[in-house]
Design a protein around this motif. Structure first.
Motif, PDB file in Angstrom:
ATOM      1  N   LYS A   1       0.856  -1.185   0.000  1.00  0.00           N
ATOM      2  CA  LYS A   1       0.000   0.000   0.000  1.00  0.00           C
ATOM      3  C   LYS A   1       0.892   1.235   0.000  1.00  0.00           C
ATOM      4  O   LYS A   1       1.875   1.310   0.725  1.00  0.00           O
ATOM      5  CB  LYS A   1      -0.900   0.009   1.228  1.00  0.00           C
ATOM      6  N   VAL A   2       0.534   2.209  -0.841  1.00  0.00           N
ATOM      7  CA  VAL A   2       1.253   3.474  -0.922  1.00  0.00           C
ATOM      8  C   VAL A   2       0.232   4.590  -0.775  1.00  0.00           C
ATOM      9  O   VAL A   2      -0.796   4.600  -1.466  1.00  0.00           O
ATOM     10  CB  VAL A   2       2.005   3.608  -2.273  1.00  0.00           C
ATOM     11  N   LYS A   3       0.515   5.533   0.125  1.00  0.00           N
ATOM     12  CA  LYS A   3      -0.377   6.676   0.306  1.00  0.00           C
ATOM     13  C   LYS A   3      -0.243   7.617  -0.881  1.00  0.00           C
ATOM     14  O   LYS A   3       0.861   7.870  -1.368  1.00  0.00           O
ATOM     15  CB  LYS A   3      -0.027   7.405   1.601  1.00  0.00           C
ATOM     16  N   ILE A   4      -1.403   8.128  -1.360  1.00  0.00           N
ATOM     17  CA  ILE A   4      -1.415   9.027  -2.510  1.00  0.00           C
ATOM     18  C   ILE A   4      -2.457  10.115  -2.293  1.00  0.00           C
ATOM     19  O   ILE A   4      -3.544   9.858  -1.761  1.00  0.00           O
ATOM     20  CB  ILE A   4      -1.689   8.246  -3.820  1.00  0.00           C
ATOM     21  N   VAL A   5      -2.096  11.336  -2.676  1.00  0.00           N
ATOM     22  CA  VAL A   5      -3.026  12.458  -2.724  1.00  0.00           C
ATOM     23  C   VAL A   5      -3.218  12.778  -4.198  1.00  0.00           C
ATOM     24  O   VAL A   5      -2.246  12.957  -4.934  1.00  0.00           O
ATOM     25  CB  VAL A   5      -2.467  13.687  -1.969  1.00  0.00           C
ATOM     26  N   ASN A   6      -4.472  12.835  -4.629  1.00  0.00           N
ATOM     27  CA  ASN A   6      -4.789  13.129  -6.019  1.00  0.00           C
ATOM     28  C   ASN A   6      -5.524  14.466  -6.082  1.00  0.00           C
ATOM     29  O   ASN A   6      -6.696  14.541  -5.739  1.00  0.00           O
ATOM     30  CB  ASN A   6      -5.656  12.014  -6.614  1.00  0.00           C
TER      31      ASN A   6
ATOM     32  N   VAL B   1       9.326  20.329 -21.402  1.00  0.00           N
ATOM     33  CA  VAL B   1       8.378  20.988 -20.511  1.00  0.00           C
ATOM     34  C   VAL B   1       8.169  20.114 -19.273  1.00  0.00           C
ATOM     35  O   VAL B   1       8.273  18.888 -19.349  1.00  0.00           O
ATOM     36  CB  VAL B   1       7.037  21.253 -21.236  1.00  0.00           C
ATOM     37  N   LEU B   2       7.895  20.754 -18.155  1.00  0.00           N
ATOM     38  CA  LEU B   2       7.537  20.043 -16.927  1.00  0.00           C
ATOM     39  C   LEU B   2       6.020  19.966 -16.863  1.00  0.00           C
ATOM     40  O   LEU B   2       5.340  20.994 -16.785  1.00  0.00           O
ATOM     41  CB  LEU B   2       8.092  20.774 -15.703  1.00  0.00           C
ATOM     42  N   VAL B   3       5.485  18.748 -16.905  1.00  0.00           N
ATOM     43  CA  VAL B   3       4.037  18.542 -16.936  1.00  0.00           C
ATOM     44  C   VAL B   3       3.562  18.108 -15.546  1.00  0.00           C
ATOM     45  O   VAL B   3       4.017  17.078 -15.031  1.00  0.00           O
ATOM     46  CB  VAL B   3       3.650  17.475 -17.983  1.00  0.00           C
ATOM     47  N   PRO B   4       2.657  18.864 -14.936  1.00  0.00           N
ATOM     48  CA  PRO B   4       2.140  18.475 -13.626  1.00  0.00           C
ATOM     49  C   PRO B   4       1.177  17.293 -13.730  1.00  0.00           C
ATOM     50  O   PRO B   4       0.502  17.109 -14.746  1.00  0.00           O
ATOM     51  CB  PRO B   4       1.413  19.730 -13.140  1.00  0.00           C
ATOM     52  N   THR B   5       1.118  16.498 -12.657  1.00  0.00           N
ATOM     53  CA  THR B   5       0.193  15.359 -12.617  1.00  0.00           C
ATOM     54  C   THR B   5      -0.892  15.522 -11.561  1.00  0.00           C
ATOM     55  O   THR B   5      -1.886  14.805 -11.591  1.00  0.00           O
ATOM     56  CB  THR B   5       0.947  14.051 -12.312  1.00  0.00           C
ATOM     57  N   GLY B   6      -0.687  16.408 -10.598  1.00  0.00           N
ATOM     58  CA  GLY B   6      -1.639  16.549  -9.499  1.00  0.00           C
ATOM     59  C   GLY B   6      -1.514  15.440  -8.469  1.00  0.00           C
ATOM     60  O   GLY B   6      -2.335  15.342  -7.560  1.00  0.00           O
ATOM     61  N   LEU B   7      -0.460  14.612  -8.583  1.00  0.00           N
ATOM     62  CA  LEU B   7      -0.271  13.476  -7.681  1.00  0.00           C
ATOM     63  C   LEU B   7       0.869  13.727  -6.707  1.00  0.00           C
ATOM     64  O   LEU B   7       1.912  14.280  -7.077  1.00  0.00           O
ATOM     65  CB  LEU B   7       0.027  12.203  -8.481  1.00  0.00           C
ATOM     66  N   PHE B   8       0.658  13.287  -5.480  1.00  0.00           N
ATOM     67  CA  PHE B   8       1.648  13.355  -4.410  1.00  0.00           C
ATOM     68  C   PHE B   8       1.651  11.980  -3.741  1.00  0.00           C
ATOM     69  O   PHE B   8       0.563  11.448  -3.441  1.00  0.00           O
ATOM     70  CB  PHE B   8       1.252  14.410  -3.363  1.00  0.00           C
ATOM     71  N   ILE B   9       2.829  11.389  -3.522  1.00  0.00           N
ATOM     72  CA  ILE B   9       2.870  10.038  -2.951  1.00  0.00           C
ATOM     73  C   ILE B   9       3.801   9.978  -1.751  1.00  0.00           C
ATOM     74  O   ILE B   9       4.689  10.815  -1.581  1.00  0.00           O
ATOM     75  CB  ILE B   9       3.294   8.975  -3.996  1.00  0.00           C
ATOM     76  N   GLU B  10       3.565   8.973  -0.921  1.00  0.00           N
ATOM     77  CA  GLU B  10       4.404   8.691   0.245  1.00  0.00           C
ATOM     78  C   GLU B  10       4.859   7.239   0.137  1.00  0.00           C
ATOM     79  O   GLU B  10       4.123   6.317   0.481  1.00  0.00           O
ATOM     80  CB  GLU B  10       3.619   8.906   1.538  1.00  0.00           C
ATOM     81  N   LEU B  11       6.074   7.066  -0.374  1.00  0.00           N
ATOM     82  CA  LEU B  11       6.625   5.721  -0.560  1.00  0.00           C
ATOM     83  C   LEU B  11       7.241   5.200   0.727  1.00  0.00           C
ATOM     84  O   LEU B  11       7.787   5.976   1.513  1.00  0.00           O
ATOM     85  CB  LEU B  11       7.701   5.744  -1.650  1.00  0.00           C
ATOM     86  N   PRO B  12       7.217   3.885   0.924  1.00  0.00           N
ATOM     87  CA  PRO B  12       7.910   3.307   2.079  1.00  0.00           C
ATOM     88  C   PRO B  12       9.424   3.429   1.918  1.00  0.00           C
ATOM     89  O   PRO B  12       9.934   3.487   0.790  1.00  0.00           O
ATOM     90  CB  PRO B  12       7.487   1.838   2.058  1.00  0.00           C
ATOM     91  N   VAL B  13      10.120   3.430   3.038  1.00  0.00           N
ATOM     92  CA  VAL B  13      11.582   3.438   3.027  1.00  0.00           C
ATOM     93  C   VAL B  13      12.071   2.228   2.233  1.00  0.00           C
ATOM     94  O   VAL B  13      11.528   1.133   2.341  1.00  0.00           O
ATOM     95  CB  VAL B  13      12.130   3.394   4.471  1.00  0.00           C
ATOM     96  N   GLY B  14      13.095   2.437   1.402  1.00  0.00           N
ATOM     97  CA  GLY B  14      13.649   1.354   0.600  1.00  0.00           C
ATOM     98  C   GLY B  14      13.013   1.221  -0.772  1.00  0.00           C
ATOM     99  O   GLY B  14      13.330   0.297  -1.518  1.00  0.00           O
TER     100      GLY B  14
ATOM    101  N   ARG C   1       7.866  14.748  -1.046  1.00  0.00           N
ATOM    102  CA  ARG C   1       6.433  14.927  -0.806  1.00  0.00           C
ATOM    103  C   ARG C   1       5.783  15.935  -1.744  1.00  0.00           C
ATOM    104  O   ARG C   1       4.614  16.257  -1.615  1.00  0.00           O
ATOM    105  CB  ARG C   1       6.180  15.364   0.642  1.00  0.00           C
ATOM    106  N   GLY C   2       6.537  16.445  -2.703  1.00  0.00           N
ATOM    107  CA  GLY C   2       5.975  17.406  -3.643  1.00  0.00           C
ATOM    108  C   GLY C   2       5.190  16.725  -4.749  1.00  0.00           C
ATOM    109  O   GLY C   2       5.097  15.498  -4.836  1.00  0.00           O
ATOM    110  N   GLU C   3       4.611  17.554  -5.605  1.00  0.00           N
ATOM    111  CA  GLU C   3       3.841  17.038  -6.739  1.00  0.00           C
ATOM    112  C   GLU C   3       4.767  16.323  -7.715  1.00  0.00           C
ATOM    113  O   GLU C   3       5.884  16.778  -7.988  1.00  0.00           O
ATOM    114  CB  GLU C   3       3.135  18.183  -7.458  1.00  0.00           C
ATOM    115  N   ILE C   4       4.289  15.219  -8.254  1.00  0.00           N
ATOM    116  CA  ILE C   4       5.038  14.518  -9.291  1.00  0.00           C
ATOM    117  C   ILE C   4       4.907  15.328 -10.578  1.00  0.00           C
ATOM    118  O   ILE C   4       3.802  15.561 -11.069  1.00  0.00           O
ATOM    119  CB  ILE C   4       4.503  13.087  -9.496  1.00  0.00           C
ATOM    120  N   GLY C   5       6.046  15.763 -11.097  1.00  0.00           N
ATOM    121  CA  GLY C   5       6.097  16.485 -12.358  1.00  0.00           C
ATOM    122  C   GLY C   5       6.919  15.675 -13.347  1.00  0.00           C
ATOM    123  O   GLY C   5       7.922  15.062 -12.978  1.00  0.00           O
ATOM    124  N   ILE C   6       6.508  15.667 -14.600  1.00  0.00           N
ATOM    125  CA  ILE C   6       7.144  14.845 -15.622  1.00  0.00           C
ATOM    126  C   ILE C   6       7.823  15.740 -16.648  1.00  0.00           C
ATOM    127  O   ILE C   6       7.174  16.611 -17.250  1.00  0.00           O
ATOM    128  CB  ILE C   6       6.091  13.950 -16.329  1.00  0.00           C
TER     129      ILE C   6
END
Length: 144
Positions: A2-7, A42-55, A86-91
């Motif tokens: 399980k991975v925490k995600i803010v959309n 270009v840097l494209v925003p996704t609106g996604l923020f995730i909290e990955l486990p250590v490792g 913890r910032g927004e994922i940008g591509i």
């Protein structure tokens, strides 16, 4: 796992397309289209923020269809999202074609693979163990 995600986008959460898929498509979160000109990035925003486990890390990779059909790829492939980010994922996309490419809201722009990684501690030595290959690299075998 399980991975925490803010959309914060109106797009669905990333999901696997098939049972055996390694990557999940990420979508552009845009208020207006982006026209990506040839050789432009270009840097494209996704609106996604995730909290990955250590490792673990999230690897950002190109979508093969966009690369083959349109010449659109992820510039820093693979991009790495660290577990403490913890910032927004940008591509970072780049247009390697000779035609403009329009990125619209909801467009699938890349894939994300969650992968484990090791944290190393260096052991300083004076000599490394010998191998058959040795220091050969960059086409050292002479095979095409």
């Amino acid at each position: 796992m399980k991975v925490k995600i803010v959309n914060q986008s109106s797009n669905p959460l990333p999901a696997y397309s098939t049972v055996l898929s390694a990557g999940m498509d990420l979508r552009a979160n845009l208020e207006e289209d982006i026209v990506l000109k040839p050789l432009e990035r270009v840097l494209v925003p996704t609106g996604l923020f995730i909290e990955l486990p250590v490792g673990y890390e999230a690897q950002i990779r190109p979508r093969s269809g966009l690369a083959l059909k349109k010449g659109i790829t992820v510039l820093n492939t693979p991009g790495t999202i660290d577990a403490d980010y913890r910032g927004e994922i940008g591509i970072i996309l780049v247009n390697l074609s000779n035609q403009d490419f329009i990125i619209s809201h909801g467009e699938r722009i890349c894939q994300m693979v969650i992968a484990s990684h090791e944290t190393v501690s260096w052991e300083h030595v004076e000599v490394l163990e010998e191998t058959e290959r040795g220091a050969g690299g960059f086409g050292h075998t002479g095979k095409n």
